[in-house]
Design an enzyme around this catalytic site. Sequence first.
Site, mmCIF file in Angstrom:
data_model
loop_
_atom_site.group_PDB
_atom_site.id
_atom_site.type_symbol
_atom_site.label_atom_id
_atom_site.label_comp_id
_atom_site.label_asym_id
_atom_site.label_seq_id
_atom_site.Cartn_x
_atom_site.Cartn_y
_atom_site.Cartn_z
ATOM 1 N N GLU A 1 -6.889 -0.057 -15.667
ATOM 2 C CA GLU A 1 -7.461 -0.460 -14.369
ATOM 3 C C GLU A 1 -8.089 0.761 -13.665
ATOM 4 O OE1 GLU A 1 -6.636 -3.804 -12.774
ATOM 5 O OE2 GLU A 1 -8.124 -3.250 -11.279
ATOM 6 N N ALA B 1 -7.119 -13.585 -5.094
ATOM 7 C CA ALA B 1 -6.285 -14.034 -3.987
ATOM 8 C C ALA B 1 -5.149 -13.051 -3.707
ATOM 9 C CB ALA B 1 -5.721 -15.412 -4.285
ATOM 10 N N GLY B 2 -5.185 -11.913 -4.344
ATOM 11 C CA GLY B 2 -4.155 -10.910 -4.090
ATOM 12 C C GLY B 2 -2.854 -11.211 -4.818
ATOM 13 N N LEU B 3 -2.931 -12.054 -5.861
ATOM 14 C CA LEU B 3 -1.720 -12.361 -6.631
ATOM 15 C C LEU B 3 -1.807 -11.745 -8.025
ATOM 16 C CD1 LEU B 3 -1.335 -16.116 -5.594
ATOM 17 C CD2 LEU B 3 -0.218 -14.127 -4.565
ATOM 18 N N SER B 4 -2.715 -10.792 -8.154
ATOM 19 C CA SER B 4 -2.815 -9.974 -9.373
ATOM 20 C C SER B 4 -3.255 -10.721 -10.615
ATOM 21 C CB SER B 4 -1.479 -9.282 -9.662
ATOM 22 O OG SER B 4 -1.268 -8.286 -8.736
ATOM 23 N N SER B 5 -4.277 -11.552 -10.473
ATOM 24 C CA SER B 5 -4.763 -12.229 -11.686
ATOM 25 C C SER B 5 -5.309 -11.212 -12.683
ATOM 26 C CB SER B 5 -5.802 -13.283 -11.332
ATOM 27 O OG SER B 5 -6.839 -12.717 -10.576
ATOM 28 N N HIS C 1 0.826 -1.209 0.000
ATOM 29 C CA HIS C 1 0.000 0.000 0.000
ATOM 30 C C HIS C 1 0.860 1.259 0.000
ATOM 31 C CE1 HIS C 1 -4.110 -1.472 0.079
ATOM 32 N NE2 HIS C 1 -3.674 -2.476 0.821
ATOM 33 N N ASP D 1 1.683 -3.809 -9.490
ATOM 34 C CA ASP D 1 1.318 -5.114 -10.058
ATOM 35 C C ASP D 1 1.689 -5.179 -11.530
ATOM 36 O OD1 ASP D 1 0.243 -5.339 -7.578
ATOM 37 O OD2 ASP D 1 -1.844 -5.178 -8.209
ATOM 38 N N SER E 1 -12.521 -17.427 -22.112
ATOM 39 C CA SER E 1 -11.612 -17.833 -21.037
ATOM 40 C C SER E 1 -11.956 -19.236 -20.564
ATOM 41 C CB SER E 1 -11.711 -16.864 -19.852
ATOM 42 O OG SER E 1 -11.051 -17.450 -18.747
HETATM 43 C C1 GLA Z 1 -3.175 -3.928 -5.098
HETATM 44 C C2 GLA Z 1 -2.915 -2.793 -6.074
HETATM 45 C C3 GLA Z 1 -1.460 -2.369 -6.036
HETATM 46 C C4 GLA Z 1 -0.992 -2.094 -4.605
HETATM 47 C C5 GLA Z 1 -1.388 -3.235 -3.677
HETATM 48 C C6 GLA Z 1 -1.092 -2.927 -2.236
HETATM 49 O O1 GLA Z 1 -2.496 -5.073 -5.497
HETATM 50 O O2 GLA Z 1 -3.276 -3.172 -7.383
HETATM 51 O O3 GLA Z 1 -1.277 -1.236 -6.862
HETATM 52 O O4 GLA Z 1 -1.469 -0.866 -4.147
HETATM 53 O O5 GLA Z 1 -2.768 -3.552 -3.800
HETATM 54 O O6 GLA Z 1 0.266 -2.817 -2.033
#
Ligand code: GLA
Length: 393
Positions: free
Chosen positions: A166, A129-133, A38, A178, A71
């Site tokens: 985004e 899951a916070g892995l940027s899919s 963050h 990301d 997909s």
């Molecule tokens: C998400 C956002 C990123 C970053 C993180 C937190 O993944 O896409 O830009 O801010 O949260 O670090």
Amino acid sequence: MKEKLQKEYTSVFGAGSEAEENARLFFAPGRVNLIGEHIDYNGGYVLPAALSLGTYALTVPRHDNKVRLYSVNFPDKGVIEFTLDELVYKKEDDWANYPKGVLAVFAEKGYAGETGFDAVFYGNIPNGAGLSSSASIEVVTAFLWNELNEFKADPVTLVQWCQRAENEFIGVNCGIMDQFSIGLGKKDNAILLNCETLEYKYSPLKLGGHVLVIANTNKRRGLADSKYNERRSECEQALAGLQEKHSISALCELDAETFEQDKHLIKDDTVRKRAKHAIYENERTIHAAKLLKEGDLVGFGQLMNESHISLRDDYEVTGKELDSLVEAAWDEETVIGARMTGAGFGGCTVNLVHKDNLKEVLERIGEKYEKATGIQAEFYVAESGEGAHEITD
Ligand code: GLA
């Protein structure tokens, strides 16, 4: 992978031989952030690494201006079709809004492309899951569109366009971390990225007898419905307070010492805590990259733990699931660092764990977590991978 997606392609689009000959396969990874959470949108340093998991897109150029996307992960959404002159957000287009948004930004920047393409997407990153899919889908699209049209935009520009997609098309005010790490990642390295200047350095992941374990809380969250945008605006409020005295354009331009002297300029207690996290997290990240370089993994792990505490207490983006999973990991002697990774509110933790008895250690963590939350966690030993590219062999 190409064969598997060719088969999907044929069954979905009923392709002929021309399609087979012209099919090109592109890949973009997911990412795990080791530390620096963050703070990308606060002009700080982050230390993410690209994963070997990611999104594949098998792409066949068309002769008209249609784009048709399918997909393997969302078969119930079927084929989503649009033309290059109607690049507008549509809720019912669901996941396809990510690629569409990227094409829209290319067009806005003067790189419209005249003929479209058909593509089959397949991703093996757990969703939400916070892995940027989602960033992975954006970046694979940007790379393939750049290649199909021979636009020759450089990777840093491409990832900035993905971030714009985004922000403007999807409506999530994410920072650059990301998309940047997905576009420019390098196997066996993390990237130390200055999110203000976009200067970056690769940091070799020399982990000795340790591995990085990603643990999924299996509590899903979407950025759009999380408090992500709220945190961003709290940081803007904090910045406005500090700007009464300092001519800064981002929170992370201040060091912790100056912040302590002038934090009274931020009137609201909650907003002050948000700023504290950002400024200290930035210093932790710079320090952590130094320790990684020196091979001080124990010190590195300690900073990961501190990062989690700050995200829990000051930034307040963890929650019961992430905290329980991290605490269960902290109880293990062979875990030298554990923290949430990504936006938070659910998703994954990242753990630096010694290889000894790994299976038993993870089982114990999983049991404790399940006892505390009633949810089963999943564990993956993270393999770092290359940034976005075309797969040619
Ligand atoms: C998400 C956002 C990123 C970053 C993180 C937190 O993944 O896409 O830009 O801010 O949260 O670090």
